[in-house]
Scaffold this motif. Structure first.
Motif, PDB file in Angstrom:
ATOM      1  N   ALA A  49      37.039  11.964  65.754  1.00  0.00           N
ATOM      2  CA  ALA A  49      36.702  10.882  66.678  1.00  0.00           C
ATOM      3  C   ALA A  49      37.861   9.902  66.808  1.00  0.00           C
ATOM      4  CB  ALA A  49      35.442  10.163  66.200  1.00  0.00           C
ATOM      5  N   LEU A  50      38.528   9.602  65.694  1.00  0.00           N
ATOM      6  CA  LEU A  50      39.669   8.701  65.733  1.00  0.00           C
ATOM      7  C   LEU A  50      40.820   9.311  66.533  1.00  0.00           C
ATOM      8  CD1 LEU A  50      39.914   7.307  62.086  1.00  0.00           C
ATOM      9  CD2 LEU A  50      39.211   6.063  64.125  1.00  0.00           C
ATOM     10  N   ILE A  51      41.093  10.587  66.293  1.00  0.00           N
ATOM     11  CA  ILE A  51      42.193  11.243  66.987  1.00  0.00           C
ATOM     12  C   ILE A  51      41.911  11.351  68.480  1.00  0.00           C
ATOM     13  CG2 ILE A  51      43.546  13.362  67.163  1.00  0.00           C
ATOM     14  CD1 ILE A  51      44.035  11.639  64.650  1.00  0.00           C
ATOM     15  N   ASN A  52      40.674  11.660  68.842  1.00  0.00           N
ATOM     16  CA  ASN A  52      40.315  11.753  70.255  1.00  0.00           C
ATOM     17  C   ASN A  52      40.438  10.393  70.950  1.00  0.00           C
ATOM     18  OD1 ASN A  52      39.818  14.474  69.967  1.00  0.00           O
ATOM     19  ND2 ASN A  52      37.617  14.223  69.675  1.00  0.00           N
TER      20      ASN A  52
ATOM     21  N   LYS B 108      38.150   6.224  53.623  1.00  0.00           N
ATOM     22  CA  LYS B 108      36.801   6.727  53.336  1.00  0.00           C
ATOM     23  C   LYS B 108      36.562   8.064  54.039  1.00  0.00           C
ATOM     24  CE  LYS B 108      31.937   5.450  53.121  1.00  0.00           C
ATOM     25  NZ  LYS B 108      31.483   6.827  53.392  1.00  0.00           N
ATOM     26  N   LEU B 109      36.983   8.156  55.307  1.00  0.00           N
ATOM     27  CA  LEU B 109      36.822   9.425  56.016  1.00  0.00           C
ATOM     28  C   LEU B 109      37.550  10.543  55.284  1.00  0.00           C
ATOM     29  CD1 LEU B 109      37.380   8.247  59.718  1.00  0.00           C
ATOM     30  CD2 LEU B 109      35.220   9.004  58.706  1.00  0.00           C
ATOM     31  N   TRP B 110      38.737  10.239  54.792  1.00  0.00           N
ATOM     32  CA  TRP B 110      39.529  11.250  54.075  1.00  0.00           C
ATOM     33  C   TRP B 110      38.861  11.624  52.750  1.00  0.00           C
ATOM     34  CZ3 TRP B 110      42.613  11.323  49.513  1.00  0.00           C
ATOM     35  CH2 TRP B 110      43.446  12.444  49.407  1.00  0.00           C
ATOM     36  N   ASN B 111      38.483  10.622  51.980  1.00  0.00           N
ATOM     37  CA  ASN B 111      37.838  10.881  50.690  1.00  0.00           C
ATOM     38  C   ASN B 111      36.564  11.702  50.847  1.00  0.00           C
ATOM     39  OD1 ASN B 111      39.616   9.611  48.869  1.00  0.00           O
ATOM     40  ND2 ASN B 111      38.709   7.609  49.250  1.00  0.00           N
ATOM     41  N   ASP B 112      35.829  11.436  51.922  1.00  0.00           N
ATOM     42  CA  ASP B 112      34.560  12.129  52.150  1.00  0.00           C
ATOM     43  C   ASP B 112      34.738  13.499  52.803  1.00  0.00           C
ATOM     44  OD1 ASP B 112      33.340   9.889  51.129  1.00  0.00           O
ATOM     45  OD2 ASP B 112      32.686   9.100  53.060  1.00  0.00           O
ATOM     46  N   GLY B 113      35.976  13.837  53.173  1.00  0.00           N
ATOM     47  CA  GLY B 113      36.182  15.094  53.895  1.00  0.00           C
ATOM     48  C   GLY B 113      35.491  15.092  55.248  1.00  0.00           C
ATOM     49  N   ASP B 114      35.417  13.924  55.870  1.00  0.00           N
ATOM     50  CA  ASP B 114      34.699  13.776  57.130  1.00  0.00           C
ATOM     51  C   ASP B 114      35.622  14.147  58.297  1.00  0.00           C
ATOM     52  OD1 ASP B 114      33.205  13.066  59.323  1.00  0.00           O
ATOM     53  OD2 ASP B 114      32.656  11.070  58.583  1.00  0.00           O
TER      54      ASP B 114
ATOM     55  N   LYS C 226      45.695  -8.300  61.013  1.00  0.00           N
ATOM     56  CA  LYS C 226      44.490  -8.702  60.284  1.00  0.00           C
ATOM     57  C   LYS C 226      43.457  -7.583  60.222  1.00  0.00           C
ATOM     58  CE  LYS C 226      42.165 -10.762  64.309  1.00  0.00           C
ATOM     59  NZ  LYS C 226      43.131 -10.213  65.292  1.00  0.00           N
ATOM     60  N   ASP C 227      43.551  -6.639  61.163  1.00  0.00           N
ATOM     61  CA  ASP C 227      42.597  -5.531  61.190  1.00  0.00           C
ATOM     62  C   ASP C 227      43.003  -4.378  60.281  1.00  0.00           C
ATOM     63  OD1 ASP C 227      41.226  -6.926  63.188  1.00  0.00           O
ATOM     64  OD2 ASP C 227      42.419  -5.982  64.774  1.00  0.00           O
ATOM     65  N   THR C 228      44.228  -4.435  59.736  1.00  0.00           N
ATOM     66  CA  THR C 228      44.745  -3.314  58.956  1.00  0.00           C
ATOM     67  C   THR C 228      43.892  -2.970  57.742  1.00  0.00           C
ATOM     68  OG1 THR C 228      47.013  -3.702  59.703  1.00  0.00           O
ATOM     69  CG2 THR C 228      46.737  -2.449  57.682  1.00  0.00           C
ATOM     70  N   PRO C 229      43.450  -3.948  56.937  1.00  0.00           N
ATOM     71  CA  PRO C 229      42.641  -3.577  55.774  1.00  0.00           C
ATOM     72  C   PRO C 229      41.396  -2.780  56.149  1.00  0.00           C
ATOM     73  CG  PRO C 229      43.395  -5.835  55.564  1.00  0.00           C
ATOM     74  CD  PRO C 229      43.757  -5.392  56.953  1.00  0.00           C
ATOM     75  N   ALA C 230      40.715  -3.194  57.221  1.00  0.00           N
ATOM     76  CA  ALA C 230      39.506  -2.482  57.644  1.00  0.00           C
ATOM     77  C   ALA C 230      39.839  -1.080  58.140  1.00  0.00           C
ATOM     78  CB  ALA C 230      38.782  -3.275  58.732  1.00  0.00           C
ATOM     79  N   LEU C 231      40.963  -0.944  58.876  1.00  0.00           N
ATOM     80  CA  LEU C 231      41.353   0.363  59.382  1.00  0.00           C
ATOM     81  C   LEU C 231      41.723   1.301  58.236  1.00  0.00           C
ATOM     82  CD1 LEU C 231      42.010   2.285  61.711  1.00  0.00           C
ATOM     83  CD2 LEU C 231      44.322   1.319  61.730  1.00  0.00           C
ATOM     84  N   PHE C 232      42.529   0.803  57.289  1.00  0.00           N
ATOM     85  CA  PHE C 232      42.884   1.619  56.131  1.00  0.00           C
ATOM     86  C   PHE C 232      41.637   2.031  55.355  1.00  0.00           C
ATOM     87  CE2 PHE C 232      47.457   0.603  56.298  1.00  0.00           C
ATOM     88  CZ  PHE C 232      47.978   1.791  55.822  1.00  0.00           C
TER      89      PHE C 232
ATOM     90  N   PRO D  14      36.508   8.038  40.282  1.00  0.00           N
ATOM     91  CA  PRO D  14      35.450   8.682  41.077  1.00  0.00           C
ATOM     92  C   PRO D  14      35.980   9.921  41.780  1.00  0.00           C
ATOM     93  CG  PRO D  14      36.191   6.637  42.112  1.00  0.00           C
ATOM     94  CD  PRO D  14      36.818   6.678  40.760  1.00  0.00           C
ATOM     95  N   ASP D  15      35.169  10.953  41.828  1.00  0.00           N
ATOM     96  CA  ASP D  15      35.557  12.214  42.442  1.00  0.00           C
ATOM     97  C   ASP D  15      35.389  12.141  43.961  1.00  0.00           C
ATOM     98  OD1 ASP D  15      36.097  15.165  42.394  1.00  0.00           O
ATOM     99  OD2 ASP D  15      34.073  15.207  43.223  1.00  0.00           O
ATOM    100  N   THR D  16      36.386  12.637  44.693  1.00  0.00           N
ATOM    101  CA  THR D  16      36.296  12.708  46.150  1.00  0.00           C
ATOM    102  C   THR D  16      36.652  14.120  46.603  1.00  0.00           C
ATOM    103  OG1 THR D  16      38.580  11.938  46.423  1.00  0.00           O
ATOM    104  CG2 THR D  16      36.855  10.272  46.458  1.00  0.00           C
ATOM    105  N   ASP D  17      36.288  14.456  47.829  1.00  0.00           N
ATOM    106  CA  ASP D  17      36.444  15.828  48.321  1.00  0.00           C
ATOM    107  C   ASP D  17      37.063  15.869  49.713  1.00  0.00           C
ATOM    108  OD1 ASP D  17      35.128  16.999  46.040  1.00  0.00           O
ATOM    109  OD2 ASP D  17      33.247  16.246  46.863  1.00  0.00           O
TER     110      ASP D  17
END
Length: 303
Positions: free
Chosen positions: A234-237, A222-228, A211-217, A35-38
């Motif tokens: 928001a995460l960095i802030n 997804k944010l990275w793949n979507d170019g969001d 246990k939260d790592t899979p959800a965080l990754f 699948p293509d991501t941006d």
């Protein structure tokens, strides 16, 4: 969210993983079937100089095709590639680990943890297939790095399939020179300079919330793949609000240095491709923020 700080440590850990922790990455599927991501890409440009700024993800699973479209075009147009650090020569890693990662106080790592921390850390290592004393010779920051590496590997994400590795391979194939903005020793010394109490806090938090790592990754990928970029911001802030001192050391200070480097680079004609962790190009005190303070504008490259 201290796990986000550990994801920054993870970028350095990719070059330091001991052979006993290494795993062979599965071969990625042909690009045509992925699948293509941006992912997000920015550009700084004047009359005779162009600097592309690409936010990387250090560990990937090879299940998406991101090195295409505008990212690949920007790479192809560039005469030189810059990374945070170049994958180090294995011969250089041992001395650096001895200097920065190995504890010299004679105390095993587990003896420095709280009672709850010991239980959480032992449980985390057991879940990852390692004995509870596996990292006893290491300082807490390095144990935190290794914990992140093992967690990512368990999820099928490795540095061998990460953005830096793919870009480096492409640069070598194209005969493009590759340089670095920092050295491995600088990064190791920076993390080692964290007060031991803060290092332990990072490690214990990571073990307790494994246990939260899979959800965080999954969220970050997804944010990275979507170019969001806004989502990453928001995460960095959030990171900054939870630990201003760590944000200043691990992100803001380095971003300011890199912005100054880009300002100087704009005096040299040509086109270069700069790839740094996506967290450095998002949120308050990003590289773009520091460039703006000097009057240099960055433009998001549209797909």
């Amino acid at each position: 969210m201290l796990k986000l700080f550990r994801s920054i440590l993870f970028g350095t850990a990719l070059g330091l993983s001991a052979p006993s922790l290494a795993q062979t990455a599965a071969a990625p599927a042909p690009a045509a079937t992925l699948p293509d991501t941006d992912p997000a890409l920015w550009m700084v440009k004047d009359a005779d100089t162009t600097v592309y700024l690409f936010g990387t993800f250090h560990a990937l699973d090879g299940k998406t095709d991101w090195f295409n479209d505008e990212v690949r075009s920007a790479f192809d147009r560039s005469g030189k590639v810059y990374l945070e650090i170049i994958q180090p020569d294995p011969a250089a890693v041992g001395p650096l680990m001895q200097k920065y990662a190995i504890a010299t106080d004679g105390k095993p790592l587990t003896s420095k943890l709280s009672d709850k921390g010991k239980k959480d850390f032992a449980a985390a290592l057991a879940e990852l297939g390692a004995p509870p004393t596996a990292f006893d010779q290491f300082k807490p920051f390095f144990a935190s790095m290794m914990l992140s590496v093992l967690q990512a590997q368990k999820l099928g994400k490795t540095g061998e399939q990460g953005a830096e590795a793919i870009i480096t391979k492409a640069a070598k194939a194209a005969g493009k020179p590759v340089d670095q903005l920092e050295t491995l020793e600088f990064q190791m010394s920076m993390f080692d300079s964290l007060p031991e109490a803060d290092q332990i806090k990072l490690l214990e938090h990571g073990a307790a919330t494994m246990k939260d790592t899979p959800a965080l990754f999954a969220r970050m990928t997804k944010l990275w793949n979507d170019g969001d970029a806004e989502g990453f911001a928001a995460l960095i802030n959030e990171m900054q609000s939870q630990s201003p001192a760590l944000h200043e050391m691990l992100l803001a200070r380095r971003n300011a240095t890199w912005a100054k480097w880009i300002e100087n680079q704009m005096k040299t004609p040509g086109t270069v491709f700069v790839a740094v962790g996506a967290g450095h190009l998002a949120g308050k005190d990003s590289v773009q923020d520091y460039l703006a303070k000097t009057g240099i504008k960055t433009a998001r490259v549209k797909y």
